[in-house]
Scaffold this motif. Structure first.
Motif, PDB file in Angstrom:
ATOM      1  N   UNK A 106      -1.032  12.426   0.805  1.00  0.00           N
ATOM      2  CA  UNK A 106       0.206  12.729   1.522  1.00  0.00           C
ATOM      3  C   UNK A 106      -0.060  13.354   2.891  1.00  0.00           C
ATOM      4  N   UNK A 107      -1.167  14.039   3.048  1.00  0.00           N
ATOM      5  CA  UNK A 107      -1.490  14.690   4.317  1.00  0.00           C
ATOM      6  C   UNK A 107      -1.863  13.671   5.392  1.00  0.00           C
ATOM      7  N   UNK A 108      -2.373  12.513   4.980  1.00  0.00           N
ATOM      8  CA  UNK A 108      -2.825  11.510   5.949  1.00  0.00           C
ATOM      9  C   UNK A 108      -1.696  10.982   6.822  1.00  0.00           C
ATOM     10  N   UNK A 109      -0.464  11.066   6.348  1.00  0.00           N
ATOM     11  CA  UNK A 109       0.662  10.578   7.149  1.00  0.00           C
ATOM     12  C   UNK A 109       0.955  11.490   8.339  1.00  0.00           C
ATOM     13  N   UNK A 110       0.429  12.719   8.348  1.00  0.00           N
ATOM     14  CA  UNK A 110       0.635  13.615   9.483  1.00  0.00           C
ATOM     15  C   UNK A 110      -0.291  13.271  10.650  1.00  0.00           C
ATOM     16  N   UNK A 111      -1.332  12.497  10.371  1.00  0.00           N
ATOM     17  CA  UNK A 111      -2.288  12.118  11.413  1.00  0.00           C
ATOM     18  C   UNK A 111      -1.772  10.934  12.221  1.00  0.00           C
ATOM     19  N   UNK A 112      -2.232  10.829  13.458  1.00  0.00           N
ATOM     20  CA  UNK A 112      -1.959   9.649  14.270  1.00  0.00           C
ATOM     21  C   UNK A 112      -3.083   8.653  14.004  1.00  0.00           C
ATOM     22  N   UNK A 113      -2.716   7.396  13.775  1.00  0.00           N
ATOM     23  CA  UNK A 113      -3.687   6.360  13.468  1.00  0.00           C
ATOM     24  C   UNK A 113      -3.680   5.317  14.575  1.00  0.00           C
ATOM     25  N   UNK A 114      -4.837   4.730  14.798  1.00  0.00           N
ATOM     26  CA  UNK A 114      -4.979   3.697  15.829  1.00  0.00           C
ATOM     27  C   UNK A 114      -5.783   2.529  15.269  1.00  0.00           C
ATOM     28  N   UNK A 115      -5.713   1.425  15.983  1.00  0.00           N
ATOM     29  CA  UNK A 115      -6.560   0.259  15.710  1.00  0.00           C
ATOM     30  C   UNK A 115      -7.425   0.045  16.947  1.00  0.00           C
ATOM     31  N   UNK A 116      -8.742   0.024  16.724  1.00  0.00           N
ATOM     32  CA  UNK A 116      -9.673  -0.191  17.817  1.00  0.00           C
ATOM     33  C   UNK A 116     -10.389  -1.510  17.559  1.00  0.00           C
ATOM     34  N   UNK A 117     -10.197  -2.467  18.456  1.00  0.00           N
ATOM     35  CA  UNK A 117     -10.831  -3.772  18.277  1.00  0.00           C
ATOM     36  C   UNK A 117     -12.280  -3.712  18.755  1.00  0.00           C
ATOM     37  N   UNK A 118     -13.041  -4.743  18.453  1.00  0.00           N
ATOM     38  CA  UNK A 118     -14.465  -4.753  18.800  1.00  0.00           C
ATOM     39  C   UNK A 118     -14.683  -4.778  20.312  1.00  0.00           C
ATOM     40  N   UNK A 119     -13.702  -5.234  21.074  1.00  0.00           N
ATOM     41  CA  UNK A 119     -13.849  -5.236  22.529  1.00  0.00           C
ATOM     42  C   UNK A 119     -13.361  -3.934  23.171  1.00  0.00           C
ATOM     43  N   UNK A 120     -12.940  -2.955  22.357  1.00  0.00           N
ATOM     44  CA  UNK A 120     -12.567  -1.635  22.858  1.00  0.00           C
ATOM     45  C   UNK A 120     -11.092  -1.421  23.089  1.00  0.00           C
ATOM     46  N   UNK A 121     -10.256  -2.382  22.763  1.00  0.00           N
ATOM     47  CA  UNK A 121      -8.812  -2.247  22.955  1.00  0.00           C
ATOM     48  C   UNK A 121      -8.243  -1.330  21.872  1.00  0.00           C
ATOM     49  N   UNK A 122      -7.407  -0.360  22.291  1.00  0.00           N
ATOM     50  CA  UNK A 122      -6.835   0.629  21.369  1.00  0.00           C
ATOM     51  C   UNK A 122      -5.336   0.388  21.254  1.00  0.00           C
ATOM     52  N   UNK A 123      -4.847   0.324  19.994  1.00  0.00           N
ATOM     53  CA  UNK A 123      -3.411   0.172  19.735  1.00  0.00           C
ATOM     54  C   UNK A 123      -2.972   1.266  18.776  1.00  0.00           C
ATOM     55  N   UNK A 124      -1.783   1.806  19.008  1.00  0.00           N
ATOM     56  CA  UNK A 124      -1.215   2.767  18.066  1.00  0.00           C
ATOM     57  C   UNK A 124      -0.855   2.044  16.773  1.00  0.00           C
ATOM     58  N   UNK A 125      -1.005   2.723  15.643  1.00  0.00           N
ATOM     59  CA  UNK A 125      -0.695   2.122  14.347  1.00  0.00           C
ATOM     60  C   UNK A 125       0.064   3.136  13.500  1.00  0.00           C
ATOM     61  N   UNK A 126       0.733   2.630  12.475  1.00  0.00           N
ATOM     62  CA  UNK A 126       1.479   3.487  11.556  1.00  0.00           C
ATOM     63  C   UNK A 126       0.683   3.682  10.276  1.00  0.00           C
ATOM     64  N   UNK A 127       1.004   4.755   9.578  1.00  0.00           N
ATOM     65  CA  UNK A 127       0.369   5.030   8.292  1.00  0.00           C
ATOM     66  C   UNK A 127       1.425   4.983   7.217  1.00  0.00           C
ATOM     67  N   UNK A 128       1.158   4.406   6.095  1.00  0.00           N
ATOM     68  CA  UNK A 128       0.003   3.592   5.723  1.00  0.00           C
ATOM     69  C   UNK A 128       0.135   2.186   6.288  1.00  0.00           C
ATOM     70  N   UNK A 129      -0.980   1.483   6.445  1.00  0.00           N
ATOM     71  CA  UNK A 129      -0.901   0.125   6.980  1.00  0.00           C
ATOM     72  C   UNK A 129      -0.254  -0.782   5.938  1.00  0.00           C
ATOM     73  N   UNK A 130       0.732  -1.514   6.339  1.00  0.00           N
ATOM     74  CA  UNK A 130       1.468  -2.365   5.387  1.00  0.00           C
ATOM     75  C   UNK A 130       0.884  -3.763   5.415  1.00  0.00           C
ATOM     76  N   UNK A 131      -0.251  -3.964   4.761  1.00  0.00           N
ATOM     77  CA  UNK A 131      -0.866  -5.276   4.648  1.00  0.00           C
ATOM     78  C   UNK A 131      -1.514  -5.767   5.918  1.00  0.00           C
ATOM     79  N   UNK A 132      -1.715  -4.892   6.877  1.00  0.00           N
ATOM     80  CA  UNK A 132      -2.294  -5.305   8.146  1.00  0.00           C
ATOM     81  C   UNK A 132      -3.803  -5.203   8.141  1.00  0.00           C
ATOM     82  N   UNK A 133      -4.356  -4.466   7.200  1.00  0.00           N
ATOM     83  CA  UNK A 133      -5.809  -4.289   7.151  1.00  0.00           C
ATOM     84  C   UNK A 133      -6.476  -5.448   6.476  1.00  0.00           C
TER      85      UNK A 133
END
Length: 179
Positions: free
Chosen positions: A152-179
């Motif tokens: 339950x504590x993990x939802x307080x954190x900010x999550x991101x997606x970092x691609x192999x080329x270094x692009x950073x995108x904001x993401x939500x927690x928990x990932x809904x089938x995106x992983x």
């Protein structure tokens, strides 16, 4: 832990007194069976949920350890990318060991197949955007450092997606089938 069976048993005992024997198909025995099945179902669903949540908990623990090694300071993007690379390839050694131990012409073991699938999934996720807590923000790093393993504590954190080329995108927690 589900308490449906206990509550049902208590209600029946209140109505009938001490329950020593019930007819096999009586209403009360049917109520007890339904309550038992409901409790079993809830236990099964909870264990399945814990099993599905475990990889994200392990991932957060891995990056928490990296933060603690850095004295609770935010990390640079190159360091984060190196950490992601080591996380993605953490099972390579065990996989190659199992592959070497296998005799020629024999099928792969179940463990070897599981490791191959896990490595392939991690590499694909790394290509598309690796899901992790944001380790560049000081506030998020402090929160991750305080984390004690609770889902339950993990939802307080900010999550991101970092691609192999270094692009950073904001993401939500928990990932809904995106992983």
């Amino acid at each position: 832990m589900p308490k449906s069976l206990e509550k049902t048993r208590k209600k029946i005992a209140k109505k009938k007194g001490n329950i020593t024997a019930l007819h096999e198909n009586s209403r009360d025995s049917q109520r007890l069976r339904r309550a038992q099945m409901r409790d079993d179902k809830l236990v099964k669903v909870a264990s399945l949920r814990r099993k599905n949540d475990q990889p994200l908990i392990e991932r957060a623990a891995y990056f928490q350890e990296a933060i603690r090694e850095n004295d609770g300071q935010p990390l640079e993007m190159e360091t984060i990318r190196a950490l992601i690379q080591t996380f993605v390839h953490q099972h390579d050694e065990e996989f190659s060991k199992l592959k070497k131990e296998r005799r020629a012409g024999r099928p792969a073991s179940t463990r070897e197949d599981l490791l191959r699938m896990k490595i392939a999934a991690d590499e694909k996720e790394h290509e598309n955007g690796f899901y992790l807590p944001d380790l560049t923000e000081a506030d998020n790093v402090v929160l991750l450092n305080k984390w004690e393993g609770a889902w339950s504590y993990l939802s307080t954190l900010k999550w991101v997606r970092i691609s192999s080329n270094g692009q950073v995108q904001q993401a939500k927690f928990p990932p809904k089938g995106e992983s």
